[in-house]
Motif scaffolding. Structure first.
Motif, mmCIF file in Angstrom:
data_model
loop_
_atom_site.group_PDB
_atom_site.id
_atom_site.type_symbol
_atom_site.label_atom_id
_atom_site.label_comp_id
_atom_site.label_asym_id
_atom_site.label_seq_id
_atom_site.Cartn_x
_atom_site.Cartn_y
_atom_site.Cartn_z
ATOM 1 N N LYS A 134 0.830 -1.228 0.116
ATOM 2 C CA LYS A 134 -0.129 -0.057 -0.093
ATOM 3 C C LYS A 134 0.905 1.190 -0.084
ATOM 4 O O LYS A 134 0.537 2.306 -0.712
ATOM 5 C CB LYS A 134 -1.037 0.033 1.278
ATOM 6 C CG LYS A 134 -1.898 -0.995 1.141
ATOM 7 C CD LYS A 134 -2.845 -0.992 2.483
ATOM 8 C CE LYS A 134 -4.074 -2.150 2.294
ATOM 9 N NZ LYS A 134 -4.745 -2.096 3.487
ATOM 10 N N LEU A 171 2.208 1.660 -3.428
ATOM 11 C CA LEU A 171 1.041 2.291 -4.220
ATOM 12 C C LEU A 171 0.725 3.693 -4.058
ATOM 13 O O LEU A 171 0.748 4.459 -5.165
ATOM 14 C CB LEU A 171 -0.241 1.398 -4.019
ATOM 15 C CG LEU A 171 -1.429 1.833 -5.198
ATOM 16 C CD1 LEU A 171 -0.947 1.378 -6.540
ATOM 17 C CD2 LEU A 171 -2.458 0.848 -4.692
ATOM 18 N N VAL A 172 1.002 3.938 -2.933
ATOM 19 C CA VAL A 172 0.564 5.510 -2.686
ATOM 20 C C VAL A 172 1.566 6.459 -3.004
ATOM 21 O O VAL A 172 1.600 7.473 -3.615
ATOM 22 C CB VAL A 172 0.282 5.662 -1.214
ATOM 23 C CG1 VAL A 172 0.401 7.286 -0.675
ATOM 24 C CG2 VAL A 172 -1.143 5.238 -0.614
ATOM 25 N N TRP A 206 1.475 6.804 -6.741
ATOM 26 C CA TRP A 206 0.438 7.841 -7.134
ATOM 27 C C TRP A 206 0.794 9.097 -6.904
ATOM 28 O O TRP A 206 0.338 10.145 -7.507
ATOM 29 C CB TRP A 206 -1.001 7.378 -6.335
ATOM 30 C CG TRP A 206 -1.661 6.399 -7.255
ATOM 31 C CD1 TRP A 206 -1.812 5.005 -6.584
ATOM 32 C CD2 TRP A 206 -2.582 6.427 -8.246
ATOM 33 N NE1 TRP A 206 -2.720 4.427 -7.433
ATOM 34 C CE2 TRP A 206 -3.210 5.556 -8.409
ATOM 35 C CE3 TRP A 206 -3.031 7.616 -8.993
ATOM 36 C CZ2 TRP A 206 -4.024 5.375 -9.333
ATOM 37 C CZ3 TRP A 206 -3.578 7.576 -10.015
ATOM 38 C CH2 TRP A 206 -4.473 6.530 -10.250
ATOM 39 N N LEU A 207 1.390 9.489 -5.915
ATOM 40 C CA LEU A 207 1.836 10.862 -5.425
ATOM 41 C C LEU A 207 3.144 11.485 -6.597
ATOM 42 O O LEU A 207 2.916 12.511 -7.008
ATOM 43 C CB LEU A 207 2.601 10.780 -4.001
ATOM 44 C CG LEU A 207 1.397 10.759 -2.792
ATOM 45 C CD1 LEU A 207 2.363 10.635 -1.625
ATOM 46 C CD2 LEU A 207 0.740 11.998 -2.840
ATOM 47 N N VAL A 246 3.201 10.292 -9.790
ATOM 48 C CA VAL A 246 2.371 10.773 -10.947
ATOM 49 C C VAL A 246 1.740 11.851 -10.899
ATOM 50 O O VAL A 246 1.438 12.761 -11.682
ATOM 51 C CB VAL A 246 1.331 9.328 -11.340
ATOM 52 C CG1 VAL A 246 0.377 9.739 -12.527
ATOM 53 C CG2 VAL A 246 2.221 8.185 -11.769
ATOM 54 N N ALA A 247 0.982 12.173 -9.742
ATOM 55 C CA ALA A 247 0.333 13.115 -9.521
ATOM 56 C C ALA A 247 1.196 14.672 -9.406
ATOM 57 O O ALA A 247 0.741 15.646 -10.121
ATOM 58 C CB ALA A 247 -0.306 13.506 -8.151
#
Length: 95
Positions: free
Chosen positions: A60, A63-64, A67-68, A70-71
């Motif tokens: 997890k 994954l976070v 995502w951060l 890519v953001a």
């Protein structure tokens, strides 16, 4: 310019032929040769689906983090495109 030493190329060895293919080719000259079936690898579960709670937590977190990242890349693209000045001061256009 300086001269570079020549790169040595080693002769390529022919790929080894497995015994099962050569045996089947010699027994049936008219039949097509079929590739050997691959053996299945040991089944592994992803970290996020693991039964171990520590591995699930690591999955997890990874994954976070993705995502951060890519953001942040998307925010940088928007900042550069729209000239918002989020990642640095706004630079006036050159005269």
């Amino acid at each position: 310019m300086s001269a570079k030493p020549a790169k040595k190329k080693f002769p390529l060895l022919p790929a080894p032929v497995s015994a099962s293919i050569s045996a089947s080719a010699s027994t049936a000259p008219g039949s097509p040769i079929s590739a050997p079936t691959p053996t299945p690898l040991e089944s592994t579960t992803p970290w996020i689906d693991s039964t171990d709670p520590r591995k699930r937590l690591y999955g997890k977190i990874a994954l976070v983090a993705v995502w951060l990242y890519v953001a942040a890349l998307w925010l940088l693209v928007l900042d550069q495109t729209l000239d918002l000045g989020i990642f640095g001061p706004k630079v006036p256009p050159a005269p």
